[in-house]
Write a protein that holds these residues in place. Structure first.
Motif, mmCIF file in Angstrom:
data_model
loop_
_atom_site.group_PDB
_atom_site.id
_atom_site.type_symbol
_atom_site.label_atom_id
_atom_site.label_comp_id
_atom_site.label_asym_id
_atom_site.label_seq_id
_atom_site.Cartn_x
_atom_site.Cartn_y
_atom_site.Cartn_z
ATOM 1 N N GLN A 1 10.102 15.492 23.664
ATOM 2 C CA GLN A 1 11.464 16.001 23.478
ATOM 3 C C GLN A 1 12.197 15.228 22.392
ATOM 4 N N LEU A 2 12.044 13.897 22.391
ATOM 5 C CA LEU A 2 12.727 13.081 21.387
ATOM 6 C C LEU A 2 12.208 13.402 19.981
ATOM 7 N N ALA A 3 10.898 13.544 19.832
ATOM 8 C CA ALA A 3 10.329 13.892 18.524
ATOM 9 C C ALA A 3 10.858 15.243 18.055
ATOM 10 N N ALA A 4 10.969 16.184 18.968
ATOM 11 C CA ALA A 4 11.489 17.507 18.606
ATOM 12 C C ALA A 4 12.937 17.420 18.150
ATOM 13 N N GLU A 5 13.752 16.665 18.890
ATOM 14 C CA GLU A 5 15.174 16.551 18.558
ATOM 15 C C GLU A 5 15.387 15.853 17.216
ATOM 16 N N PRO B 1 6.711 6.766 7.156
ATOM 17 C CA PRO B 1 6.721 7.863 8.121
ATOM 18 C C PRO B 1 6.637 7.353 9.557
ATOM 19 N N ILE B 2 7.569 7.812 10.377
ATOM 20 C CA ILE B 2 7.613 7.449 11.786
ATOM 21 C C ILE B 2 7.033 8.587 12.609
ATOM 22 N N TRP B 3 6.102 8.245 13.486
ATOM 23 C CA TRP B 3 5.516 9.183 14.430
ATOM 24 C C TRP B 3 5.895 8.726 15.829
ATOM 25 N N LEU B 4 6.189 9.656 16.716
ATOM 26 C CA LEU B 4 6.417 9.312 18.115
ATOM 27 C C LEU B 4 5.167 9.649 18.913
ATOM 28 N N LEU B 5 4.766 8.694 19.742
ATOM 29 C CA LEU B 5 3.568 8.827 20.564
ATOM 30 C C LEU B 5 3.984 8.919 22.019
ATOM 31 N N GLY B 6 3.186 9.611 22.819
ATOM 32 C CA GLY B 6 3.536 9.678 24.225
ATOM 33 C C GLY B 6 2.457 10.314 25.068
ATOM 34 N N SER B 7 2.558 10.090 26.377
ATOM 35 C CA SER B 7 1.664 10.724 27.342
ATOM 36 C C SER B 7 2.466 11.474 28.403
ATOM 37 N N SER B 8 3.780 11.624 28.146
ATOM 38 C CA SER B 8 4.646 12.372 29.052
ATOM 39 C C SER B 8 5.511 13.297 28.213
ATOM 40 N N LEU B 9 6.548 13.861 28.816
ATOM 41 C CA LEU B 9 7.406 14.807 28.103
ATOM 42 C C LEU B 9 8.532 14.127 27.348
ATOM 43 N N PHE B 10 8.791 12.853 27.629
ATOM 44 C CA PHE B 10 9.952 12.177 27.057
ATOM 45 C C PHE B 10 9.874 12.123 25.536
ATOM 46 N N ARG C 1 17.355 4.667 21.033
ATOM 47 C CA ARG C 1 18.249 3.850 20.200
ATOM 48 C C ARG C 1 17.448 3.030 19.203
ATOM 49 N N ASP C 2 16.322 2.467 19.646
ATOM 50 C CA ASP C 2 15.503 1.646 18.756
ATOM 51 C C ASP C 2 14.850 2.489 17.665
ATOM 52 N N VAL C 3 14.434 3.707 18.006
ATOM 53 C CA VAL C 3 13.870 4.602 16.994
ATOM 54 C C VAL C 3 14.913 4.910 15.930
ATOM 55 N N ALA C 4 16.133 5.207 16.359
ATOM 56 C CA ALA C 4 17.211 5.491 15.405
ATOM 57 C C ALA C 4 17.488 4.292 14.513
ATOM 58 N N TYR D 1 0.848 -1.194 0.000
ATOM 59 C CA TYR D 1 0.000 0.000 0.000
ATOM 60 C C TYR D 1 0.885 1.247 0.000
ATOM 61 N N PRO D 2 1.580 1.513 -1.074
ATOM 62 C CA PRO D 2 2.548 2.620 -1.095
ATOM 63 C C PRO D 2 1.890 3.969 -0.819
ATOM 64 N N GLY D 3 2.568 4.760 0.013
ATOM 65 C CA GLY D 3 2.080 6.095 0.332
ATOM 66 C C GLY D 3 0.922 6.149 1.288
ATOM 67 N N ARG D 4 0.583 5.013 1.930
ATOM 68 C CA ARG D 4 -0.604 4.997 2.793
ATOM 69 C C ARG D 4 -0.321 4.517 4.208
ATOM 70 N N ILE D 5 0.889 4.128 4.538
ATOM 71 C CA ILE D 5 1.167 3.480 5.816
ATOM 72 C C ILE D 5 1.930 4.421 6.753
ATOM 73 N N ASP D 6 1.470 4.507 8.013
ATOM 74 C CA ASP D 6 2.139 5.256 9.068
ATOM 75 C C ASP D 6 2.654 4.289 10.128
ATOM 76 N N LEU D 7 3.794 4.624 10.713
ATOM 77 C CA LEU D 7 4.353 3.825 11.802
ATOM 78 C C LEU D 7 4.463 4.698 13.045
ATOM 79 N N GLY D 8 3.434 4.626 13.878
ATOM 80 C CA GLY D 8 3.458 5.312 15.161
ATOM 81 C C GLY D 8 4.089 4.412 16.208
ATOM 82 N N LEU D 9 4.987 4.990 17.012
ATOM 83 C CA LEU D 9 5.765 4.209 17.976
ATOM 84 C C LEU D 9 5.531 4.706 19.396
ATOM 85 N N GLY D 10 5.283 3.757 20.294
ATOM 86 C CA GLY D 10 5.184 4.068 21.711
ATOM 87 C C GLY D 10 6.295 3.388 22.483
#
Length: 338
Positions: free
Chosen positions: A183-187, A171-180, A142-145, A107-116
């Motif tokens: 910050q990582l998504a911003a960096e 596309p990688i998205w970072l998910l979270g319910s805290s500040l960690f 480290r695993d995200v990298a 499914y090219p161009g349609r898949i997102d990978l959100g990571l918790g």
């Protein structure tokens, strides 16, 4: 790959589905309902449809998240489909890269990978999932990298290549319910989704941190933030509150450690509870939008102003599937009226 640019306009709508198993229903029926809901979200112009990884929970049928992503993508035409998210400590990055690389190839161009970075389950189940692996939340950056490398172009001398996966740039998205993760998504210059649908306390602090620390990257030139929003909409406020009693019962079950199947609505449910229980539910659902069309419009407008979110990721635990679809219709009309 051109950098994604955050739009300066009304928030898009998307959907997060935990694939709730209803009382009297089965996992197969829950998955069928998810397919119908995804098709409705696509018809209404929703941006994406995500599925969340949870394990050993009788009321949630989304444990095999990548399998469901493929199933939903195959049942729709153009809406983006993805994980919201894959709980990365449960999986080796190579396995995730191969799974989502395969999905992106189909499914090219349609898949997102959100990571918790949480396990999404209890300790005993976490150990059963990981067997002899000893991943912790601290390993998440480290695993995200590693995932970014595996999904990017193959580098000279690269010993391990994800096939499929390499070069797909899922596309990688970072998910979270805290500040960690904010910050990582911003960096890393990655898009960010805050789980305010169940943990709203740090919503504004996380968004402020993400935006203030954001560094442009090859995939994103400006911050892009999704906000999780519990939604129950109906023709009237009273009916919406009645339908939302299914959500209130589910939330109280989570808070008291008595998770179960999604229950049918109960008239006057909140009024039967003590003040402490009502307050706990209200805190859990602090950003929820529950009501008739005008209430939903006003709720969306207030939340958009308060968060400046690029997308609202709706979570709608309405027991009756057709009324859940109606809830999404009201939400789409409310968004248009912003």
């Amino acid at each position: 790959m051109a950098a994604m640019t955050a739009p300066n306009k009304k928030p898009l709508l998307s959907m997060l589905d935990l694939v709730a198993v209803r009382e009297g229903g089965t996992a197969a029926q829950a998955i069928e309902i998810a397919v119908t809901t995804a098709r409705k979200a696509e018809a209404l112009g929703f941006a994406r449809y995500w599925l969340a990884e949870h394990h050993n929970m009788p009321g949630i049928a989304s444990s095999a998240t990548a399998v469901l992503v493929g199933h939903i993508a195959g049942a729709t035409q153009h809406i983006r489909v993805g994980s919201g998210g894959v709980m990365l400590p449960n999986h080796a990055p190579l396995v995730v890269a191969e799974a989502f690389g395969t999905l992106a190839s189909i499914y090219p161009g349609r898949i997102d990978l959100g990571l918790g970075r949480a396990p999404g389950t209890d300790g005993a189940t976490m150990r059963a999932l990981r067997r002899d692996r000893f991943e912790t939340e601290a390993d998440f950056p480290r695993d995200v990298a590693e995932l970014q490398r595996l999904l990017g172009p193959v580098q000279p001398g690269q010993a391990i290549v994800a096939v499929p996966g390499a070069g797909t740039r899922v596309p990688i998205w970072l998910l979270g319910s805290s500040l960690f993760s904010a910050q990582l998504a911003a960096e890393r210059g990655l898009p960010y989704a805050f789980a305010s649908h169940f943990a709203p306390r740090l919503l504004h602090a996380a968004l402020d941190l993400y935006r203030s620390l954001f560094r442009p990257s090859s995939v994103l030139d400006k911050p892009y933030a999704i906000v999780g929003v519990p939604l129950v909409a109906a023709p009237t406020d009273d009916e919406a509150q009645y339908l939302a009693s299914s959500t209130y019962q589910r939330v109280l079950g989570i808070l008291t450690g008595r998770r179960g199947l999604l229950p049918p609505p109960v008239q006057g449910y909140l009024e039967r509870l003590g003040a402490q229980e009502r307050q706990a539910i209200a805190d859990f659902l602090a950003v929820a939008v529950i009501g008739g069309p005008q209430t939903v419009r006003e709720g969306f407008a207030a939340l958009a102003q308060a968060t400046r979110a690029d997308e609202f990721m709706l979570v709608s635990d309405v027991f009756d599937p057709p009324l859940r679809l109606r809830s999404l219709e009201i939400a789409a009309a409310a968004r248009q009226a912003l």
